[in-house]
Design an enzyme around this catalytic site. Structure first.
Site, mmCIF file in Angstrom:
data_model
loop_
_atom_site.group_PDB
_atom_site.id
_atom_site.type_symbol
_atom_site.label_atom_id
_atom_site.label_comp_id
_atom_site.label_asym_id
_atom_site.label_seq_id
_atom_site.Cartn_x
_atom_site.Cartn_y
_atom_site.Cartn_z
ATOM 1 N N CYS A 63 -12.609 -0.134 -0.897
ATOM 2 C CA CYS A 63 -11.755 0.446 0.145
ATOM 3 C C CYS A 63 -12.069 -0.307 1.445
ATOM 4 O O CYS A 63 -13.212 -0.307 1.904
ATOM 5 C CB CYS A 63 -12.062 1.937 0.279
ATOM 6 S SG CYS A 63 -11.143 2.707 1.614
ATOM 7 N N CYS A 85 -4.486 1.099 5.323
ATOM 8 C CA CYS A 85 -5.209 0.624 4.154
ATOM 9 C C CYS A 85 -5.662 -0.810 4.454
ATOM 10 O O CYS A 85 -4.815 -1.712 4.583
ATOM 11 C CB CYS A 85 -4.289 0.676 2.934
ATOM 12 S SG CYS A 85 -5.075 0.014 1.465
HETATM 13 N N1 LIG Z 1 -6.539 6.398 0.673
HETATM 14 C C1 LIG Z 1 -6.649 6.175 2.066
HETATM 15 C C2 LIG Z 1 -5.888 5.008 2.598
HETATM 16 C C3 LIG Z 1 -6.139 3.746 1.816
HETATM 17 C C4 LIG Z 1 -7.490 3.097 2.063
HETATM 18 C C5 LIG Z 1 -7.515 1.751 1.426
HETATM 19 N N2 LIG Z 1 -7.720 1.660 0.041
HETATM 20 C C6 LIG Z 1 -8.280 0.714 2.205
HETATM 21 O O1 LIG Z 1 -8.538 -0.373 1.655
HETATM 22 O O2 LIG Z 1 -8.554 0.894 3.391
HETATM 23 C C7 LIG Z 1 -6.193 7.409 2.864
HETATM 24 O O3 LIG Z 1 -5.192 8.032 2.522
HETATM 25 O O4 LIG Z 1 -6.848 7.706 3.865
#
Ligand SMILES: N[C@@H](CCC[C@H](N)C(=O)O)C(=O)O
Length: 260
Positions: free
Chosen positions: A199, A74
């Site tokens: 994200c 993340c």
């Molecule tokens: N939900 C994603 C991982 C998290 C991504 C995150 N919010 C970021 O900032 O990169 C997954 O399970 O692939």
């Protein structure tokens, strides 16, 4: 039992942070993690992150999505965890830490701006209507016409659960070009199963994908996300991207205790 927690957000992607250097946290309790992230029955967050001891780096990052499951990297969470480690005094403005995708370096700048080195990207799958790449987490990147009014939740879920990615799924990013150095994106996040305000691995994927498919030749790209602005920079040799940095704000929101 009471747990002390800290809440952080990076461009609106929000996280419950727990100092687990003593190892007290019941890591296998998926239901508990899901409840702590629940916006009605818990603290509320897109994910939960444990800061743990590591023998070779400043700390270890253990990341869980709001569905309670441990997941891949993340980017915004990593930036927030560096701010948390700085607040705890575990690091002083520079950090090296280990996460599920390997070693990360980060620095703390003025105004809570954190710059985080992301993994190198060696493979970019270019298809007619989308691009797929892994920036620590898997990302589908697709240009759409009317990003502002696009139904990210419905269309993101259809692709995430569709034939392309099977049971493992992917995060899904919808993109609009603003100018040669700037792109806007909205992301459907796997494990949150909804659109989030930002994200970090998604913004990184969009910047690299837009360069790889010739939408820009810039190697420092501004990303407008729903919760603010991020910058992604990298070096490029063919489809090999190195020295990838994700930069943006990571802010402490509040701390508290919760009965579990
Ligand atoms: N939900 C994603 C991982 C998290 C991504 C995150 N919010 C970021 O900032 O990169 C997954 O399970 O692939």
């Amino acid at each position: 039992m009471q747990i002390e927690f800290y809440k952080y957000q990076g461009t609106g992607n929000d996280f419950v942070m727990i100092d687990n250097r003593s190892g007290f946290f019941p890591k296998e309790d998926i239901k508990l993690i899901e409840r702590l992230c629940d916006r009605r029955f818990g603290i509320g967050a897109d994910g939960l992150i444990l800061l743990e001891n590591d023998t070779e780096t400043d700390f270890r990052m253990v990341y869980y999505n709001s569905d309670g499951n441990q997941s891949s990297m993340c980017g915004n969470g990593g930036r927030c965890l560096v701010a948390f480690a700085n607040q705890l005094g575990v690091v002083k403005n520079k950090a090296t830490f280990i996460a599920t995708d390997g070693l990360h370096h980060a620095s703390v700048g003025d105004d809570a701006i954190i710059s985080l080195q992301m993994i190198d990207v060696d493979e970019v799958q270019k298809k007619d209507s989308y691009t797929f790449l892994n920036t620590g987490s898997p990302h589908h990147v697709q240009i759409v016409d009317d990003l502002e009014h696009y139904n990210v939740k419905e269309n993101g879920a259809a692709i995430r659960y569709g034939v392309l990615y099977g049971e493992k799924g992917s995060n899904i990013n919808f993109v609009k070009k603003v100018d040669d150095s700037t792109f806007s994106l909205r992301t459907y996040e796997r494990g949150v199963e909804d659109e989030t305000l930002a994200c970090g691995t998604g913004a990184t994927a969009v910047a690299i994908a837009m360069n790889a498919i010739g939408q820009t030749d810039k190697t420092s790209i501004n990303l407008n996300v729903e919760g603010g602005k991020l910058v992604v920079s990298f070096d490029k040799e063919g489809d090999h991207f190195t020295n990838v940095f994700l930069t943006g704000p990571a802010k402490f929101v509040f701390k508290g205790t919760i009965e579990i």
